[in-house]
Each structure stands twice: as structure tokens, then as C-alpha cells.
Design an enzyme around this catalytic site. Structure first.
Site, PDB file in Angstrom:
ATOM      1  N   TYR A 150      -5.000   2.147  10.368  1.00 28.23           N
ATOM      2  CA  TYR A 150      -6.456   2.014  10.280  1.00 28.23           C
ATOM      3  C   TYR A 150      -6.792   0.990   9.204  1.00 28.23           C
ATOM      4  O   TYR A 150      -6.218   1.027   8.116  1.00 28.23           O
ATOM      5  CB  TYR A 150      -7.078   3.368   9.919  1.00 28.23           C
ATOM      6  CG  TYR A 150      -8.579   3.361   9.737  1.00 28.23           C
ATOM      7  CD1 TYR A 150      -9.430   3.105  10.801  1.00 28.23           C
ATOM      8  CD2 TYR A 150      -9.145   3.623   8.488  1.00 28.23           C
ATOM      9  CE1 TYR A 150     -10.817   3.122  10.633  1.00 28.23           C
ATOM     10  CE2 TYR A 150     -10.524   3.638   8.308  1.00 28.23           C
ATOM     11  CZ  TYR A 150     -11.351   3.389   9.384  1.00 28.23           C
ATOM     12  OH  TYR A 150     -12.719   3.402   9.212  1.00 28.23           O
ATOM     13  N   ASP A 245      -2.285  -4.132   4.150  1.00 31.99           N
ATOM     14  CA  ASP A 245      -3.483  -3.354   3.846  1.00 31.99           C
ATOM     15  C   ASP A 245      -3.061  -2.261   2.882  1.00 31.99           C
ATOM     16  O   ASP A 245      -2.532  -1.228   3.284  1.00 31.99           O
ATOM     17  CB  ASP A 245      -4.089  -2.773   5.126  1.00 31.99           C
ATOM     18  CG  ASP A 245      -5.348  -1.962   4.835  1.00 31.99           C
ATOM     19  OD1 ASP A 245      -5.578  -1.617   3.650  1.00 31.99           O
ATOM     20  OD2 ASP A 245      -6.092  -1.660   5.790  1.00 31.99           O
ATOM     21  N   LYS A 273     -10.246   1.781  -2.735  1.00 33.18           N
ATOM     22  CA  LYS A 273      -9.977   3.088  -3.350  1.00 33.18           C
ATOM     23  C   LYS A 273      -9.687   2.990  -4.851  1.00 33.18           C
ATOM     24  O   LYS A 273     -10.603   2.811  -5.636  1.00 33.18           O
ATOM     25  CB  LYS A 273      -8.865   3.800  -2.580  1.00 33.18           C
ATOM     26  CG  LYS A 273      -9.283   4.036  -1.093  1.00 33.18           C
ATOM     27  CD  LYS A 273      -8.292   4.882  -0.332  1.00 33.18           C
ATOM     28  CE  LYS A 273      -8.523   4.866   1.166  1.00 33.18           C
ATOM     29  NZ  LYS A 273      -9.439   5.871   1.667  1.00 33.18           N
TER      30      LYS A 273
HETATM   31  N1  PMP Z   1      -7.595   0.419   5.144  1.00 38.15           N
HETATM   32  C1  PMP Z   1      -6.931   1.559   4.918  1.00 38.15           C
HETATM   33  C2  PMP Z   1      -5.442   1.548   4.905  1.00 38.15           C
HETATM   34  C3  PMP Z   1      -7.632   2.747   4.690  1.00 38.15           C
HETATM   35  O1  PMP Z   1      -6.959   3.878   4.469  1.00 38.15           O
HETATM   36  C4  PMP Z   1      -9.040   2.715   4.706  1.00 38.15           C
HETATM   37  C5  PMP Z   1      -9.874   3.965   4.473  1.00 38.15           C
HETATM   38  N2  PMP Z   1      -9.248   5.150   4.428  1.00 38.15           N
HETATM   39  C6  PMP Z   1      -9.680   1.507   4.936  1.00 38.15           C
HETATM   40  C7  PMP Z   1      -8.926   0.376   5.154  1.00 38.15           C
HETATM   41  C8  PMP Z   1     -11.167   1.407   4.951  1.00 38.15           C
HETATM   42  O2  PMP Z   1     -11.673   1.574   3.668  1.00 38.15           O
HETATM   43  P1  PMP Z   1     -13.201   2.025   3.462  1.00 38.15           P
HETATM   44  O3  PMP Z   1     -13.302   3.400   4.022  1.00 38.15           O
HETATM   45  O4  PMP Z   1     -13.384   1.951   1.979  1.00 38.15           O
HETATM   46  O5  PMP Z   1     -14.046   1.051   4.184  1.00 38.15           O
END
Ligand code: PMP
Length: 437
Positions: A150, A245, A273
């Protein structure tokens, strides 16, 4: 509300009803609605250290940690104070501040592959910017991603075509036109052959491979030996960029991120995060020559009214500066050892097929007979009904887990022996409930 579960209390129930009248599903991010486990959510009043407290006065040992940022524990005094002090100077200016540079310098000093950073407001924005940057820098269109990975709700990445065979992207959500995902190729996590196949078919068109170096959005699935290095080699062979990511893994699996833990260097890194210490912050980083493709030095447009927000920068600086020397990660490791060993013993005692996996300060729990979970199909085969019983029994006994069998678990430095002991006592009841269900 689900009568089967004692939670939520009356105040949470009332707040959820009110919320649902004015907000879709009563929540601002879908997983919070408990759709994956049934029942309705506890509404939170405050949090401190390893604990969160709901509006009915229930206390929980928390393994969500705001879905990752809270590695220092909730309401860490230094982080709160940094934000309070900064807030008294004004909330945002739309002009540069020294704080942005300070956080960027910290990120560059901690992450070997990063010489230059652009701050954004979420992980989604970081992934979106990383993709546009990779496309702009290479002049190519296609992106290879992995089923079960994701990257936020970016249109072009909201594709989760079936695992196994490589397929051309099919939109994963209404509202995402096919045209937007026609350059998205989906490969299988931990299957280098599926990536090699994609390169063989589309090599000259591939701008980047985008991967979660530890898959944290299909529970917690570490990369198999050689997988990340294999991606690096394929990208080099075909002249594509490797994008990690690290929104979830960044500063959580290692102070130098997953790339330091596994010794594989990406071209571009997306962060979120922890980098914002609990405030809405994301970041994209890489070598200066790649990053300078972004405006204003380069032609790839990217901007943000509130980007580099002073409160987010203050929280990020206060958090990263405490992670830099590695002592927090060292302190967390034995805590997570005892938690996961304790959970396994408890599951074994009750005869419940169960497995844990972990990297650094993130972990996963699987209701499965398997001795290892490494592919999306393995995760999909786990028992979500058992997880729901486990989740709710833990909640009833004062332990707050992510309300989905597909989320990773997060521990903090504030999880002391007492918190872990309480967790294991709750787990004894929860595994007993699973065994009887
Ligand atoms: N990339 C990864 C690997 C994630 O785990 C997340 C959210 N859990 C995101 C992108 C998206 O981040 P956000 O919810 O802050 O938009």
C-alpha cells in the site's frame, strides 16, 4: 453496535452515532470503523506512554501507536513541549523556517541514500511525489508495484490486482479511471521472477519499482533473502529507479530505515509517520541530482501550502533526534522479544495455530499453521474470524490492537514489563476464546 462485544462503552457509542451523521462511516480513515473485525470503535480521549484511554475511561495497552509514529510512546514530554513552544510562535507562515532545514539535516544524517529532502503532509503525498519524480527524472511512464503493498490512496498506485501472475493494472477503486492505472504493473512480493518478467516485457518503459521494503500493509511480511538486492539489480540493469516506500518502516525497523537494516540502497525514499513524530508530515528524499528534478530547481512540479509545517517539523526533530544513536531501538528489541515469545507460548498452550513475524520495532500476528508467511497468498489464507475473536477479547481485557488482520503491530520504548505482562494476561484469555470459537 455488536451485542457480542462489550466495547464500545456508552460514550463511544454515542460519539460514533453522531459522527456517522456528519462523516462517511463516522471516521476519517476507513480502518478506524472496525469494519474488519465487527463491532464499533472506541473513541479516544487521550494517550500517554504505552497506554491510550477512551472516552468511557477504559485504559488500553496500545499496539497501534497512531499506526506507526509513536515509537517514543504517546505524549512524550519532549515532543509535546517542542510542539507547544513552536505553537506559541504562530502556526504556519507560508515562508521558509530553519526548522525545515533542521529536520532535513537530521534525515540526511540518518539515512545514507538521502542527500536532499522535500517535506510533504502525508505518506500518500510522499508516495505520489516519489512516483512523479521517478517518472519525470527517467522520462518513462511505467511503475512496477506489488500486490498487497500500500502506498496511500494515490490513484495510480491504488491497484492490487491478484497475486501470482503479473497483470496490467486494474483500478482497485471506483473513481480511479483505467487510463490512470494503465502504466501500473503489479508483481508478487517476494517473487523476483514476477518482477523480472515485468521488466522483460516493459523494461525500457519502467520508470521505477516501488516497494515496501518490509510489507506492512498485509500484516508484517519481511523481504526474503536477496529480494531487495534483486530489485536493486533489476533496476540497475534496466535503468529504472528503485523507490523504497519507507512510510512505515522508516526509523522504525532501524534508525537508518529498512535500507540500513537490509543493506540495500534505493534511489528514492518515501517517508511518513515517525518523520513527523505524530503530526501530519511526509517526506521524499534521495541523491541531490535526483531530487533537483523537483521544482523550483527542476521541471517536475510539486508544492504544498502547509508543507514543512512548523509544528510537524518540531515534532519530527524532537523524535528523530532521540532515535539517532540507536539506543531506543536497542531498548525496544528485548521488549518485543518477550512480547512475541509470550504470545507464542500462550497460543501453543491453548492449541491455537499462530505465528509471529517481526523486523525492528514492527511485528505481525498470523492465525495460521504455516511456519512462515512470505507471500500475499499466505497472508490471505490466514483466519480472519479467529483474528476478530482475538482482537475483541484483547480489547475487552485492555489491549488495543489494530482492528484488522492485515495491519502490522507497533511497539514503543514506553512498553515496559508491566504493559507487556498485562498484554500476555489478556492474551491468555484471548487465545482461550479463540480455541473455543
Ligand atoms: N505508504 C505506506 C507503506 C503506508 O503504510 C502508508 C499508510 N499506512 C502510506 C504510504 C500512506 O500514508 P498516509 O496514510 O500518511 O497517507
Amino acid at each position: 453496535a455488536n451485542a457480542q462485544w462489550q466495547r464500545p462503552g456508552p460514550r463511544s457509542a454515542e460519539l460514533f452515532e453522531r459522527a456517522a451523521r456528519v462523516t462517511p462511516g463516522g471516521v476519517n480513515s476507513p480502518v478506524r470503523a472496525f469494519s474488519g473485525v465487527g463491532g464499533t470503535p472506541a473513541f479516544i480521549d487521550h494517550a500517554s506512554g504505552a497506554y491510550i484511554y477512551d472516552v468511557d475511561g477504559n485504559e488500553y495497552v496500545d499496539y497501534v501507536g497512531s499506526f506507526g509514529p509513536m515509537i517514543l510512546g504517546h505524549a512524550h514530554p519532549a515532543v509535546v513541549e517542542a510542539v507547544q513552544q513552536q505553537a506559541s510562535k504562530g502556526l504556519s507562515f507560508g515562508a521558509p523556517t530553519g526548522l525545515e532545514t533542521e529536520l532535513a539535516e537530521l534525515v540526511c544524517s540518518m539515512v545514507d541514500s538521502i542527500e536532499s529532502v522535500r517535506m510533504v503532509n502525508s505518506g500518500t503525498e510522499a508516495a505520489m511525489t516519489a512516483l512523479r519524480l521517478a517518472r519525470g527524472h527517467t522520462g518513462r511512464k511505467k511503475v512496477i508495484k506489488f500486490a498487497g503493498n500500500y502506498h496511500g490512496h494515490v490513484d495510480a498506485l491504488l491497484v492490487n490486482a491478484g497475486s501470482g501472475a503479473l497483470t496490467l493494472g486494474i483500478p482497485g477503486s471506483p473513481g480511479v479511471p483505467e487510463a490512470v492505472v494503465q502504466d501500473t504493473l503489479v508483481a508478487t512480493y517476494n517473487d523476483l521472477d514476477s518482477v523480472a518478467e515485468a521488466f522483460k516485457a516493459h523494461g525500457d518503459d519502467v520508470a521505477c519499482v516501488m516497494v515496501e521494503p518490509v510489507a506492512g500493509n498485509m500484516n508484517c511480511v519481511p523481504p526474503e533473502d536477496g529480494f531487495l538486492q534483486g530489485l536493486r539489480d533489476l533496476c540497475d540493469e534496466y535503468g529504472a529507479l528503485l523507490v523504497f516506500d519507507e512510510v512505515m518502516t522508516g526509523f522504525r525497523v532501524h534508525p537508518g530505515c529498512a535500507q540500513a537494516h537490509f543493506g540495500v540502497t534505493p534511489d528514492v525514499t518515501a517517508l511518513g509517520k515517525i518523520v513527523g513524530g505524530g503530526m501530519p508530515v511526509g517526506a521524499v528524499g534521495g541523491p541531490s541530482k535526483v531530487m533537483e528534478t523537483l521544482a523550483p530547481t527542476g521541471p517536475v512540479y510539486q508544492a504544498g501550502t502547509l508543507s514543512g509545517h512548523p509544528l510537524g517539523m518540531a515534532a519530527g526533530i524532537a523524535t528523530l533526534s532521540r532515535l539517532k544513536d540507536g539506543s531506543v531501538h536497542e531498548a525496544i528489541a528485548p521488549k518485543l522479544d518477550s512480547l512475541l515469545q509470550g504470545l507464542q507460548q500462550c497460543a501453543d498452550k491453548h492449541g491455537v495455530p499462530f505465528l509471529t513475524q517481526r523486523v525492528g520495532a514492527m511485528f505481525g500476528m498470523f492465525f495460521t499453521d504455516a511456519s512462515r508467511v512470505s507471500r500475499f497468498d499466505d497472508v490471505a489464507a490466514c483466519d480472519t474470524d479467529k483474528f476478530a475473536v482475538f482482537f475483541h477479547t484483547m480489547l475487552d481485557h485492555g489491549v488495543y490492537l489494530a482492528p484488522s488482520a492485515f495491519e502490522a503491530g507497533f511497539i514503543s520504548q514506553a512498553h515496559d514489563d508491566t504493559a507487556i505482562q498485562r498484554t500476555l494476561e489478556a492474551a491468555d484469555a484471548a487465545f482461550a476464546a479463540v480455541a473455543q470459537a
